[in-house]
Write a protein that holds these residues in place. Structure first.
Motif, PDB file in Angstrom:
ATOM      1  N   GLY A   1       0.049  27.746   6.532  1.00  0.00           N
ATOM      2  CA  GLY A   1       1.394  28.294   6.478  1.00  0.00           C
ATOM      3  C   GLY A   1       2.493  27.293   6.783  1.00  0.00           C
ATOM      4  N   LYS A   2       2.142  26.073   7.111  1.00  0.00           N
ATOM      5  CA  LYS A   2       3.152  25.045   7.405  1.00  0.00           C
ATOM      6  C   LYS A   2       3.158  23.992   6.308  1.00  0.00           C
ATOM      7  CE  LYS A   2       3.122  25.590  12.415  1.00  0.00           C
ATOM      8  NZ  LYS A   2       3.059  24.891  13.727  1.00  0.00           N
ATOM      9  N   GLU A   3       4.330  23.505   5.987  1.00  0.00           N
ATOM     10  CA  GLU A   3       4.455  22.493   4.942  1.00  0.00           C
ATOM     11  C   GLU A   3       4.796  21.132   5.499  1.00  0.00           C
ATOM     12  OE1 GLU A   3       5.935  25.526   1.391  1.00  0.00           O
ATOM     13  OE2 GLU A   3       7.187  23.857   2.030  1.00  0.00           O
ATOM     14  N   VAL A   4       4.901  21.025   6.813  1.00  0.00           N
ATOM     15  CA  VAL A   4       5.252  19.762   7.444  1.00  0.00           C
ATOM     16  C   VAL A   4       3.991  19.101   7.982  1.00  0.00           C
ATOM     17  CG1 VAL A   4       6.582  18.672   9.286  1.00  0.00           C
ATOM     18  CG2 VAL A   4       7.521  20.642   8.053  1.00  0.00           C
ATOM     19  N   ASP A   5       3.893  17.799   7.761  1.00  0.00           N
ATOM     20  CA  ASP A   5       2.744  17.062   8.286  1.00  0.00           C
ATOM     21  C   ASP A   5       2.786  16.984   9.798  1.00  0.00           C
ATOM     22  OD1 ASP A   5       2.586  14.511   5.662  1.00  0.00           O
ATOM     23  OD2 ASP A   5       1.756  16.542   5.764  1.00  0.00           O
ATOM     24  N   ASP A   6       1.630  17.133  10.371  1.00  0.00           N
ATOM     25  CA  ASP A   6       1.434  16.898  11.798  1.00  0.00           C
ATOM     26  C   ASP A   6       0.641  15.590  11.885  1.00  0.00           C
ATOM     27  OD1 ASP A   6      -0.644  18.441  14.358  1.00  0.00           O
ATOM     28  OD2 ASP A   6       1.132  17.166  14.551  1.00  0.00           O
ATOM     29  N   TRP A   7       1.283  14.541  12.387  1.00  0.00           N
ATOM     30  CA  TRP A   7       0.617  13.244  12.441  1.00  0.00           C
ATOM     31  C   TRP A   7      -0.521  13.262  13.449  1.00  0.00           C
ATOM     32  CZ3 TRP A   7       1.060   9.836  16.799  1.00  0.00           C
ATOM     33  CH2 TRP A   7       0.376   8.618  16.621  1.00  0.00           C
ATOM     34  N   VAL A   8      -1.633  12.655  13.083  1.00  0.00           N
ATOM     35  CA  VAL A   8      -2.820  12.657  13.933  1.00  0.00           C
ATOM     36  C   VAL A   8      -3.117  11.259  14.491  1.00  0.00           C
ATOM     37  CG1 VAL A   8      -5.314  13.043  13.986  1.00  0.00           C
ATOM     38  CG2 VAL A   8      -3.835  14.610  12.701  1.00  0.00           C
ATOM     39  N   ALA A   9      -3.209  10.265  13.609  1.00  0.00           N
ATOM     40  CA  ALA A   9      -3.589   8.927  14.069  1.00  0.00           C
ATOM     41  C   ALA A   9      -3.232   7.880  13.022  1.00  0.00           C
ATOM     42  CB  ALA A   9      -5.084   8.866  14.362  1.00  0.00           C
ATOM     43  N   ASP A  10      -3.029   6.650  13.500  1.00  0.00           N
ATOM     44  CA  ASP A  10      -2.769   5.491  12.644  1.00  0.00           C
ATOM     45  C   ASP A  10      -3.739   4.378  12.986  1.00  0.00           C
ATOM     46  OD1 ASP A  10       0.910   5.507  12.648  1.00  0.00           O
ATOM     47  OD2 ASP A  10      -0.549   6.641  11.478  1.00  0.00           O
ATOM     48  N   ILE A  11      -4.024   3.549  11.991  1.00  0.00           N
ATOM     49  CA  ILE A  11      -4.833   2.355  12.227  1.00  0.00           C
ATOM     50  C   ILE A  11      -4.275   1.216  11.388  1.00  0.00           C
ATOM     51  CG2 ILE A  11      -6.536   2.961  10.435  1.00  0.00           C
ATOM     52  CD1 ILE A  11      -8.695   1.791  12.346  1.00  0.00           C
ATOM     53  N   SER A  12      -4.184   0.027  11.993  1.00  0.00           N
ATOM     54  CA  SER A  12      -3.655  -1.140  11.291  1.00  0.00           C
ATOM     55  C   SER A  12      -4.708  -1.708  10.344  1.00  0.00           C
ATOM     56  CB  SER A  12      -3.218  -2.192  12.309  1.00  0.00           C
ATOM     57  OG  SER A  12      -4.339  -2.654  13.048  1.00  0.00           O
TER      58      SER A  12
ATOM     59  N   ARG B   1      -5.684  -4.500   2.961  1.00  0.00           N
ATOM     60  CA  ARG B   1      -4.316  -4.959   3.152  1.00  0.00           C
ATOM     61  C   ARG B   1      -3.393  -3.883   3.710  1.00  0.00           C
ATOM     62  NH1 ARG B   1      -3.104  -8.402  -2.441  1.00  0.00           N
ATOM     63  NH2 ARG B   1      -4.621 -10.072  -2.050  1.00  0.00           N
ATOM     64  N   HIS B   2      -3.889  -2.686   3.862  1.00  0.00           N
ATOM     65  CA  HIS B   2      -3.014  -1.557   4.181  1.00  0.00           C
ATOM     66  C   HIS B   2      -3.370  -0.872   5.489  1.00  0.00           C
ATOM     67  CE1 HIS B   2      -1.215  -1.481   0.128  1.00  0.00           C
ATOM     68  NE2 HIS B   2      -2.420  -1.892  -0.261  1.00  0.00           N
ATOM     69  N   GLY B   3      -2.327  -0.346   6.151  1.00  0.00           N
ATOM     70  CA  GLY B   3      -2.541   0.546   7.260  1.00  0.00           C
ATOM     71  C   GLY B   3      -2.761   1.955   6.751  1.00  0.00           C
ATOM     72  N   PHE B   4      -3.459   2.736   7.537  1.00  0.00           N
ATOM     73  CA  PHE B   4      -3.777   4.114   7.139  1.00  0.00           C
ATOM     74  C   PHE B   4      -3.492   5.093   8.270  1.00  0.00           C
ATOM     75  CE2 PHE B   4      -5.729   3.789   3.002  1.00  0.00           C
ATOM     76  CZ  PHE B   4      -6.062   2.449   2.928  1.00  0.00           C
TER      77      PHE B   4
ATOM     78  N   ARG C   1     -12.192   2.370  10.583  1.00  0.00           N
ATOM     79  CA  ARG C   1     -12.231   1.995   9.171  1.00  0.00           C
ATOM     80  C   ARG C   1     -13.314   0.956   8.926  1.00  0.00           C
ATOM     81  NH1 ARG C   1      -6.506  -0.215   7.759  1.00  0.00           N
ATOM     82  NH2 ARG C   1      -7.516  -0.884   5.809  1.00  0.00           N
ATOM     83  N   ASP C   2     -13.771   0.889   7.692  1.00  0.00           N
ATOM     84  CA  ASP C   2     -14.755  -0.089   7.260  1.00  0.00           C
ATOM     85  C   ASP C   2     -14.200  -0.716   5.980  1.00  0.00           C
ATOM     86  OD1 ASP C   2     -18.320   0.057   6.403  1.00  0.00           O
ATOM     87  OD2 ASP C   2     -16.847  -1.553   6.279  1.00  0.00           O
ATOM     88  N   ASN C   3     -13.533  -1.835   6.135  1.00  0.00           N
ATOM     89  CA  ASN C   3     -12.880  -2.457   4.981  1.00  0.00           C
ATOM     90  C   ASN C   3     -13.883  -2.934   3.926  1.00  0.00           C
ATOM     91  OD1 ASN C   3     -10.315  -1.996   5.963  1.00  0.00           O
ATOM     92  ND2 ASN C   3     -10.131  -4.028   6.910  1.00  0.00           N
ATOM     93  N   SER C   4     -15.088  -3.249   4.338  1.00  0.00           N
ATOM     94  CA  SER C   4     -16.088  -3.705   3.375  1.00  0.00           C
ATOM     95  C   SER C   4     -16.519  -2.580   2.433  1.00  0.00           C
ATOM     96  CB  SER C   4     -17.308  -4.278   4.092  1.00  0.00           C
ATOM     97  OG  SER C   4     -17.949  -3.273   4.842  1.00  0.00           O
ATOM     98  N   ASN C   5     -16.331  -1.335   2.877  1.00  0.00           N
ATOM     99  CA  ASN C   5     -16.686  -0.174   2.060  1.00  0.00           C
ATOM    100  C   ASN C   5     -15.477   0.663   1.656  1.00  0.00           C
ATOM    101  OD1 ASN C   5     -19.644  -0.267   1.837  1.00  0.00           O
ATOM    102  ND2 ASN C   5     -19.586  -0.066   4.074  1.00  0.00           N
TER     103      ASN C   5
ATOM    104  N   ASP D   1      -6.381  -4.434  10.200  1.00  0.00           N
ATOM    105  CA  ASP D   1      -7.552  -5.089  10.799  1.00  0.00           C
ATOM    106  C   ASP D   1      -8.118  -4.299  11.974  1.00  0.00           C
ATOM    107  OD1 ASP D   1      -5.835  -7.618  12.830  1.00  0.00           O
ATOM    108  OD2 ASP D   1      -5.627  -5.447  12.687  1.00  0.00           O
ATOM    109  N   SER D   2      -7.686  -3.072  12.150  1.00  0.00           N
ATOM    110  CA  SER D   2      -8.140  -2.182  13.233  1.00  0.00           C
ATOM    111  C   SER D   2      -7.719  -2.648  14.624  1.00  0.00           C
ATOM    112  CB  SER D   2      -9.679  -2.037  13.220  1.00  0.00           C
ATOM    113  OG  SER D   2     -10.130  -1.546  11.994  1.00  0.00           O
ATOM    114  N   SER D   3      -6.832  -3.629  14.705  1.00  0.00           N
ATOM    115  CA  SER D   3      -6.440  -4.135  16.020  1.00  0.00           C
ATOM    116  C   SER D   3      -5.453  -3.216  16.735  1.00  0.00           C
ATOM    117  CB  SER D   3      -5.826  -5.531  15.869  1.00  0.00           C
ATOM    118  OG  SER D   3      -4.648  -5.471  15.066  1.00  0.00           O
ATOM    119  N   ARG D   4      -4.775  -2.383  15.967  1.00  0.00           N
ATOM    120  CA  ARG D   4      -3.818  -1.453  16.555  1.00  0.00           C
ATOM    121  C   ARG D   4      -4.139  -0.041  16.090  1.00  0.00           C
ATOM    122  NH1 ARG D   4       1.351  -4.005  14.186  1.00  0.00           N
ATOM    123  NH2 ARG D   4      -0.209  -4.634  12.634  1.00  0.00           N
ATOM    124  N   ILE D   5      -4.234   0.845  17.058  1.00  0.00           N
ATOM    125  CA  ILE D   5      -4.576   2.243  16.798  1.00  0.00           C
ATOM    126  C   ILE D   5      -3.682   3.114  17.662  1.00  0.00           C
ATOM    127  CG2 ILE D   5      -6.357   3.989  17.183  1.00  0.00           C
ATOM    128  CD1 ILE D   5      -8.438   1.915  16.335  1.00  0.00           C
TER     129      ILE D   5
END
Length: 118
Positions: A42-53, A31-34, A73-77, A55-59
């Motif tokens: 030495g850095k405390e700020v996140d550097d965004w790498v990638a997103d996935i919806s 049910r969730h995006g990741f 992603r593998d939602n079954s696992n 159902d994996s339809s949007r990346i």
């Protein structure tokens, strides 16, 4: 208890590959995006790498990793992955798996360290 656990990090030479995994438990994974984010030494700020919806339809990828990294992603696992190829020294960071980034339901794992040496 809701939890995310990352694995697969390590020490690799420049140009090498690693595959990170993140396993979720205690909630309905499908049910969730990741996201994958990272924090360089030495850095405390996140550097965004990638997103996935859910159902994996949007990346989406950060420009710095596009063409080299693949999120899946593998939602079954209840699993999220990040295939990292052609690694560079600037990819050295702690990598975190996030559920629902920037939302009230955001959840973060403890991270897995990736170190790329020349």
């Amino acid at each position: 208890q809701e939890k995310l656990v990352e694995s697969g990090g390590g020490l690799v030479q420049s140009g090498g590959s690693l595959r990170l995994s993140c396993t979720g438990s205690g909630f309905t994974f499908s049910r969730h995006g990741f996201s994958w984010v990272r924090q360089a030494p030495g850095k405390e700020v996140d550097d965004w790498v990638a997103d996935i919806s859910p159902d994996s339809s949007r990346i989406w990828y950060a420009d710095s990793v596009k063409g080299r990294f693949t999120i899946s992603r593998d939602n079954s696992n209840n699993a999220l992955y990040l295939q990292m190829n052609n690694l560079k020294t600037e990819d050295t960071a702690m990598y975190y798996c996030l559920r629902d980034r920037f939302m009230s339901t955001e959840l973060r794992g403890r991270g897995t360290q990736v170190t790329v040496r020349t």
